[in-house]
Design an enzyme around this catalytic site. Structure first.
Site, PDB file in Angstrom:
ATOM      1  N   CYS A 112      45.515  21.580 -56.113  1.00 15.39           N
ATOM      2  CA  CYS A 112      46.133  20.968 -54.866  1.00 15.39           C
ATOM      3  C   CYS A 112      45.050  20.467 -53.932  1.00 15.39           C
ATOM      4  O   CYS A 112      44.205  21.347 -53.571  1.00 15.39           O
ATOM      5  CB  CYS A 112      46.877  22.024 -54.240  1.00 15.39           C
TER       6      CYS A 112
ATOM      7  N   CYS B 179      45.206  21.998 -50.414  1.00 14.65           N
ATOM      8  CA  CYS B 179      44.491  23.426 -50.436  1.00 14.65           C
ATOM      9  C   CYS B 179      43.218  23.156 -50.440  1.00 14.65           C
ATOM     10  O   CYS B 179      42.327  24.010 -49.801  1.00 14.65           O
ATOM     11  CB  CYS B 179      45.106  24.140 -51.642  1.00 14.65           C
TER      12      CYS B 179
END
Length: 315
Positions: free
Chosen positions: A73, A76
């Site tokens: 991600c 993230c």
């Protein structure tokens, strides 16, 4: 000469002692530097905790800030440095800072219903709240230090991670991940085509569903038996109905026997009437209408007429 030797030995001993003292002090200084430099590094490593399916119940006690992320991600990845800096302040604030890799822990992903990444939860003594603020270190610190989480509505109890529904969701996510791994193993390692893998899973789902359905039916019949068959009144009514049917059957048979007897009597009466019409009166004339004789009297008359005819023949 002896004095010179003694003085030289004394100077050499003093020099060697001073050299050893300096060497020892250098070693101690180096050891202290190593200890001081290694301590913060180990603290930083331990400040960010890892939550897994095996130890997730630890977050039910105390105050926690938990980040759910995935290595692939991009958002993230941008948050990781900030989250690590925030974790360094966790020990001073009395807050446990943790992270969860949803790719490695699919059960926790289902237990917390993670629909977007990254997702951050605040937990205080088992009460969970979803963090919706900005993702900076100062915002995280003020959220915990100023107790801004009190203004956020907590997650309902039936959607909490320890509820029965979330336990079921966790098991479902684990099952889905297990099926995915089995599919990858069959297609990549065993060389089974994709449609073959689908057929295998379809048959397995069908038979497992049938077995589970039968099991649930048996459990339901055992735990919640039907009142129609479990009550004593049902068996009493059933017994009384059987007795009534038996009595009705006996009555029907008795009536049928009576009707047969009546039919036989009617047939006998009809035969006797025909016989009387054929034989006629003792004088050879038909009996007048309205005159009736009993069977016994009729038989006596017939026998008497036969005896008279025999006597006439003999004479």
């Amino acid at each position: 000469m002896a004095c010179l030797l003694a003085s030289s030995n004394l100077l050499s001993a003093m020099f060697s002692s001073k050299h050893q003292t300096k060497h020892r002090s250098r070693i101690c200084t180096l050891f202290l530097i190593i200890c001081l430099t290694s301590t913060p590094v180990s603290a930083k490593r331990d400040s960010l905790r890892e939550v897994t399916d095996g130890n997730w119940e630890d977050i039910l006690a105390g105050e926690w800030m938990i980040e759910f992320y995935a290595p692939w991600c991009p958002a993230c990845q941008q948050l990781q440095p900030v989250w690590k800096e925030f974790a360094d302040w966790g020990e001073d604030m009395g807050v446990n800072i943790a992270k969860v890799d949803v790719t490695e822990q699919p059960g926790l992903s289902g237990r917390f219903i993670i629909t977007s990444l990254p997702t951050i939860y605040h937990c205080k003594d088992g009460v969970f709240r979803k963090y919706q603020g900005a993702r900076t270190k100062d915002d995280f610190l003020s959220y915990v230090d100023e107790q801004k989480w009190q203004a956020v509505e907590p997650v309902s109890s039936w959607l909490g991670p320890s509820s029965f529904l979330m336990n079921s969701m966790s098991a479902l996510f684990k099952l889905s991940m297990f099926i995915r791994r089995c599919h990858n193993y069959m297609t990549e390692q065993l060389g089974i085509p994709v449609w073959g893998s689908y057929v295998i899973f379809g048959l397995a789902t069908l038979f497992s569903g049938l077995a589970l359905g039968l099991l649930l039916v048996f459990i339901a019949d055992f735990v919640f038996p039907s009142r129609r068959f479990s009550s004593q009144d049902y068996y009493q009514k059933k017994q009384s109905m059987e007795q009534a049917r038996l009595i009705q059957r006996q009555e029907d048979e008795h009536e049928a026997d009576g009707e047969e007897d009546d039919d036989e009597e009617e047939e006998e009466d009809d035969d006797s009437d025909v016989w009387r019409k054929r034989r006629g009166s003792p004088e050879g004339r038909p009996e007048p209408k309205g005159q009736g004789f009993s069977d016994e009297a009729l038989r006596k008359r017939v026998v008497g007429n036969r005896e008279e005819e025999d006597e006439e023949e003999d004479s």
